[in-house]
Design a protein around this motif. Structure first.
Motif, PDB file in Angstrom:
ATOM      1  N   LEU A 583      -5.862   7.813   6.440  1.00 31.89           N
ATOM      2  CA  LEU A 583      -4.525   7.445   6.908  1.00 31.89           C
ATOM      3  C   LEU A 583      -3.853   6.426   5.993  1.00 31.89           C
ATOM      4  N   ARG A 584      -4.630   5.639   5.254  1.00 33.48           N
ATOM      5  CA  ARG A 584      -4.035   4.643   4.368  1.00 33.48           C
ATOM      6  C   ARG A 584      -3.304   5.295   3.182  1.00 33.48           C
ATOM      7  N   TYR A 585      -3.662   6.536   2.885  1.00 30.64           N
ATOM      8  CA  TYR A 585      -3.003   7.238   1.775  1.00 30.64           C
ATOM      9  C   TYR A 585      -1.715   7.922   2.224  1.00 30.64           C
ATOM     10  N   ARG A 586      -1.345   7.757   3.495  1.00 29.80           N
ATOM     11  CA  ARG A 586      -0.145   8.424   4.000  1.00 29.80           C
ATOM     12  C   ARG A 586       1.108   7.894   3.318  1.00 29.80           C
ATOM     13  N   ARG A 587       1.172   6.594   3.067  1.00 29.35           N
ATOM     14  CA  ARG A 587       2.377   6.025   2.453  1.00 29.35           C
ATOM     15  C   ARG A 587       2.558   6.468   1.007  1.00 29.35           C
ATOM     16  N   LEU A 588       1.436   7.003   0.401  1.00 21.94           N
ATOM     17  CA  LEU A 588       1.538   7.552  -0.960  1.00 21.94           C
ATOM     18  C   LEU A 588       1.804   9.046  -0.948  1.00 21.94           C
ATOM     19  N   GLY A 589       1.851   9.634   0.258  1.00 27.32           N
ATOM     20  CA  GLY A 589       2.017  11.079   0.349  1.00 27.32           C
ATOM     21  C   GLY A 589       0.744  11.834   0.048  1.00 27.32           C
ATOM     22  N   LEU A 590      -0.396  11.150   0.120  1.00 26.25           N
ATOM     23  CA  LEU A 590      -1.672  11.772  -0.237  1.00 26.25           C
ATOM     24  C   LEU A 590      -2.666  11.727   0.923  1.00 26.25           C
ATOM     25  N   THR A 608      -2.814  13.357  -8.953  1.00 24.80           N
ATOM     26  CA  THR A 608      -1.572  12.596  -8.842  1.00 24.80           C
ATOM     27  C   THR A 608      -1.751  11.134  -9.238  1.00 24.80           C
ATOM     28  N   ARG A 609      -2.866  10.545  -8.839  1.00 27.98           N
ATOM     29  CA  ARG A 609      -3.127   9.143  -9.120  1.00 27.98           C
ATOM     30  C   ARG A 609      -4.510   8.988  -9.735  1.00 27.98           C
ATOM     31  N   PRO A 610      -4.641   9.213 -11.032  1.00 26.04           N
ATOM     32  CA  PRO A 610      -5.961   9.083 -11.656  1.00 26.04           C
ATOM     33  C   PRO A 610      -6.569   7.693 -11.515  1.00 26.04           C
ATOM     34  N   ASP A 611      -5.729   6.654 -11.393  1.00 19.67           N
ATOM     35  CA  ASP A 611      -6.256   5.296 -11.296  1.00 19.67           C
ATOM     36  C   ASP A 611      -7.030   5.062  -9.997  1.00 19.67           C
ATOM     37  N   LEU A 612      -6.747   5.864  -8.960  1.00 18.80           N
ATOM     38  CA  LEU A 612      -7.441   5.699  -7.687  1.00 18.80           C
ATOM     39  C   LEU A 612      -8.691   6.554  -7.576  1.00 18.80           C
ATOM     40  N   ALA A 613      -8.854   7.508  -8.507  1.00 18.34           N
ATOM     41  CA  ALA A 613      -9.933   8.491  -8.378  1.00 18.34           C
ATOM     42  C   ALA A 613     -11.333   7.888  -8.429  1.00 18.34           C
ATOM     43  N   LEU A 648     -15.716   1.312   3.206  1.00 15.23           N
ATOM     44  CA  LEU A 648     -14.557   2.125   3.564  1.00 15.23           C
ATOM     45  C   LEU A 648     -13.401   1.262   4.054  1.00 15.23           C
ATOM     46  N   ARG A 649     -13.699   0.208   4.754  1.00 15.19           N
ATOM     47  CA  ARG A 649     -12.641  -0.658   5.271  1.00 15.19           C
ATOM     48  C   ARG A 649     -12.016  -1.505   4.166  1.00 15.19           C
ATOM     49  N   ARG A 650     -12.802  -1.843   3.134  1.00 12.00           N
ATOM     50  CA  ARG A 650     -12.266  -2.698   2.068  1.00 12.00           C
ATOM     51  C   ARG A 650     -11.313  -1.947   1.122  1.00 12.00           C
ATOM     52  N   HIS A 651     -11.470  -0.643   1.037  1.00  9.38           N
ATOM     53  CA  HIS A 651     -10.672   0.121   0.061  1.00  9.38           C
ATOM     54  C   HIS A 651      -9.212   0.186   0.508  1.00  9.38           C
ATOM     55  N   ARG A 652      -8.317  -0.265  -0.380  1.00 14.61           N
ATOM     56  CA  ARG A 652      -6.886  -0.243  -0.100  1.00 14.61           C
ATOM     57  C   ARG A 652      -6.154   0.385  -1.283  1.00 14.61           C
ATOM     58  N   PRO A 653      -5.562   1.594  -1.140  1.00 10.33           N
ATOM     59  CA  PRO A 653      -4.797   2.198  -2.259  1.00 10.33           C
ATOM     60  C   PRO A 653      -3.524   1.407  -2.515  1.00 10.33           C
ATOM     61  N   LYS A 654      -3.180   1.243  -3.795  1.00 10.57           N
ATOM     62  CA  LYS A 654      -2.021   0.454  -4.163  1.00 10.57           C
ATOM     63  C   LYS A 654      -0.914   1.357  -4.723  1.00 10.57           C
ATOM     64  N   PHE A 655       0.330   0.922  -4.546  1.00  4.43           N
ATOM     65  CA  PHE A 655       1.456   1.632  -5.158  1.00  4.43           C
ATOM     66  C   PHE A 655       1.411   1.441  -6.669  1.00  4.43           C
ATOM     67  N   ARG A 656       1.957   2.433  -7.390  1.00  4.77           N
ATOM     68  CA  ARG A 656       2.023   2.336  -8.861  1.00  4.77           C
ATOM     69  C   ARG A 656       3.119   1.346  -9.242  1.00  4.77           C
ATOM     70  N   THR A 657       2.780   0.422 -10.111  1.00  2.00           N
ATOM     71  CA  THR A 657       3.771  -0.582 -10.524  1.00  2.00           C
ATOM     72  C   THR A 657       4.486  -0.137 -11.792  1.00  2.00           C
TER      73      THR A 657
END
Length: 657
Positions: A583-590, A608-613, A648-657
């Motif tokens: 659900l945390r990836y919802r704001r990224l559309g992923l 789409t986001r290689p930096d998160l892979a 799993l709880r610590r992982h937070r996807p970030k927006f691309r700057t």
């Protein structure tokens, strides 16, 4: 040769859960049983649990234990079987049940049977404390059953913190609470129950139908309320509050009793009443038929009848909290002549007892002639001058009245009333003992009066030709400086460690109990039919109430369905953490869709986001191994699961700057 573990064996923590749940269920019941039963049952439970901690006890020992506890309970309660006896047997059986608790089935059986204990508690007490303890016990039992189910299914969440498990059970109770409240307030009630329960085998503490001077000593220090009174209009003075319980006529030298044939007689002497008092009486359960009332009741309320001595007797035992609307008045005079049978009963004395008292009575009769009032006044003057009030008295001997009047000259109300009546009868004046309560305590919170067990009192009545039966309280004649156990010594809440704060706390506690009685225990069919009067509606019929109940129950069921659907969540904490990660990836559309495998989702995110892979791929790999790979030592243990959940709880996807 390897030993295969029993899959149905009870683990250590599961045993703790089961035992604690059983203890929580039994405690409310033990608190309502007499101490002579509660303490031995508790000791038997502790000993049985200790002996069977590692292995179940042999069958022969369990049979012997069962016979012993049954014999112990029946030995205390006697051969008469009552609801308290049944509750004690239930508690005793639960106390020795741990002797055979070694498997999951045994633990479930223990908890299932233990759930009967908080329900049985309401057969003995319906107070708020019993309700709170019962709800707590049910919550603990449901949490224990949930823990056993998780353990049997192999779910890694079976060792979740107890706070989380209790919270989940409370959530279930919250879902069902509206329907429970609707059922309590709106389900049509019967005016009288369709069935009854047995009486108690052991009598409740309080006034009985006999009187011995040694019987009341324990009651004199008991602050437990027995009556609560609310006056409408004028209120009598405290020294005018004599709550009549029963009149005692027969004396065998030691005990006063009331003949049964008088209970069938209606009053024959008609009083001329003085000022009247209108009041409502709330009576705590006594399991007896005598209804205390302010002396004298003018007219018996429905469900009672006046007997020959102007006391009230109910048609059914007072086994639950009851309310009565009464009117009483002070008798100024009684018309008529004392019936010969009653006169004979009021003059009867046992032969061979108290010779000094009888000799003094005959002497006073010779000196007073026919002036009965002079003899009464002479006795009161003697008491006022030479006697003292105290609860510290010697045992009641054979010639107890002689010993009291001529030797000790100190005692409490039972000594004074008994000796006074014997002295009057010896002088030829018809007299009788009256038991009940005197005075009361006004609770400033709520403005109502409380009559406690410690207010138990005994006084005398003498028949004077010009006035009829006249109340005489010889205890009240004692000079104030000779009262060694004062009323202030027995104020509610003062005899504890709280000191000056004891009485205010006692007032608050009793006020809360009175409101509980009013809102819950006093909610009967009559009050239910008038439930909607404050809203402008009149009295509703049973059919109308049924329609209202059906409508509200349907709304409550819809609430249950909605809240259940809204509050439904994955019980496994690892899966729950994995779903929240998606659900945390919802704001990224992923966001991960429900049908998408973990590997496919990671591939889509990487495109789409290689930096998160890299981080997501590592977490996905660990989750897949935990979920689907062959179990290895420690892979699906509690520690491994906890580490994965934290990652799993610590992982937070970030927006691309």
């Amino acid at each position: 040769m390897s030993v295969v573990a029993d899959p149905l064996a009870l683990d250590r923590n599961g045993r703790h859960w089961a035992l604690l749940a059983a203890v929580g269920c039994v405690v409310p019941l033990l608190l309502q049983l007499p101490a002579s039963l509660a303490w031995p049952i508790a000791a038997a439970g502790a000993a049985t649990t200790a002996l069977a901690w590692r292995n179940p006890l042999p069958t022969a020992i369990r049979v012997v234990l069962t016979l012993l506890v049954v014999m112990a309970v029946l030995g205390v309660s006697g051969i008469r079987f009552g609801r308290d006896t049944g509750c004690a047997l239930l508690a005793a059986m639960l106390a020795i049940k741990p002797a055979e608790t070694a498997r999951l089935r045994d633990a479930r059986s223990l908890i299932g049977f233990a759930l009967f204990a908080p329900f049985a508690t309401f057969l003995l007490d319906e107070g708020p404390l019993s309700l709170v303890l019962g709800l707590s016990a049910a919550t603990g039992a449901l949490a224990a059953l949930q823990r056993l189910a998780d353990f049997e299914s192999g779910d890694t969440g079976f060792n979740m913190p107890w706070q989380h498990r209790v919270r989940s059970v409370l959530h279930l109770l919250l879902i069902g609470m509206p329907l429970a409240l609707v059922t309590f307030w709106l389900f049509p009630r019967l005016a009288s129950p369709m069935w009854g329960v047995p009486d108690r085998a052991l009598a409740r503490p309080g006034l009985s139908e006999t009187m011995r001077p040694s019987d009341w000593v324990d009651m004199m220090g008991d602050d437990t309320p027995t009556l609560r009174v609310r006056f409408f209009g004028a209120t009598p003075r405290r020294d005018e509050m004599y709550w009549r319980h029963l009149t005692l006529w027969q004396f065998d030298g030691e005990e006063w009793t009331s003949p049964r044939w008088m209970r069938d007689m209606a009053p024959q002497e008609l009083p001329v009443f003085g000022p009247r008092w209108d009041y409502e009486l709330e009576v705590e359960p006594t399991d007896r038929r005598q209804l205390p009332a302010l002396d004298l009741p003018v007219q018996p309320p429905s469900g009672t009848r006046l007997i020959s001595d102007w006391s009230l007797r109910t048609t059914a035992p007072l086994t639950s909290l009851t309310r009565w609307r009464l009117q009483s008045a002070m008798p100024l005079q009684q018309k008529g002549v004392l019936a010969p049978a009653l006169r004979a009963a009021a003059l009867e004395l046992p032969a061979g007892f108290n010779p000094r008292t009888l000799a003094l009575a005959r002497q006073w009769r010779r000196e007073a002639g026919n002036d009965d009032a002079a003899i009464v006044d002479r006795a009161l003057q003697w008491i006022r001058h030479d006697f003292a009030y105290t609860l510290a008295t010697p045992p009641w001997g054979r010639n107890a009245v002689d010993e009291f009047l001529f030797d000790t000259r100190a005692g409490f109300c039972q000594h004074f009333s008994s000796s006074f009546v014997v002295l009057m009868r010896g002088a030829g004046i018809p007299a009788r003992v009256v038991t009940g309560y005197a005075g009361g305590y006004r609770n400033p919170i709520g403005g109502y009066w409380i009559v406690r067990r410690s207010d138990a009192h005994a006084w005398a009545e003498v028949w004077l030709p010009a006035r009829g039966w006249v109340r005489v309280d010889p205890t009240a004649a004692v000079a104030p400086e000779r009262i060694y156990d004062t009323v202030a010594d027995r104020l509610p809440g003062t005899g504890n460690l709280l000191g000056d704060f004891g009485m205010p706390l006692w007032n608050v506690r009793d006020w809360l109990r009175r409101n509980w009685n009013d809102l819950v225990l006093g909610f009967d069919a009559t009050r239910q039919s008038r439930l909607f009067e404050p809203l402008g509606f009149g009295k509703v019929s049973a059919s109308q109430l049924g329609v209202v109940f059906a409508t509200c129950a349907a709304l409550a069921l819809l609430w249950m369905v909605w809240l259940s659907a809204r509050g439904r969540r994955e019980p496994d904490p690892v899966l729950r953490a994995w779903h929240r990660l998606g659900l945390r990836y919802r704001r990224l559309g992923l966001e991960r869709v429900p049908h998408e495998a973990a590997g496919d989702w990671v591939t889509r995110v990487a495109a789409t986001r290689p930096d998160l892979a890299p981080d997501l791929q590592e977490l996905s790999h660990r989750f897949v191994n935990w979920r689907y790979a062959d179990p290895r030592p420690g892979t699906r243990g509690t520690r491994a699961a906890s580490e994965l959940i934290r990652a799993l709880r610590r992982h937070r996807p970030k927006f691309r700057t």
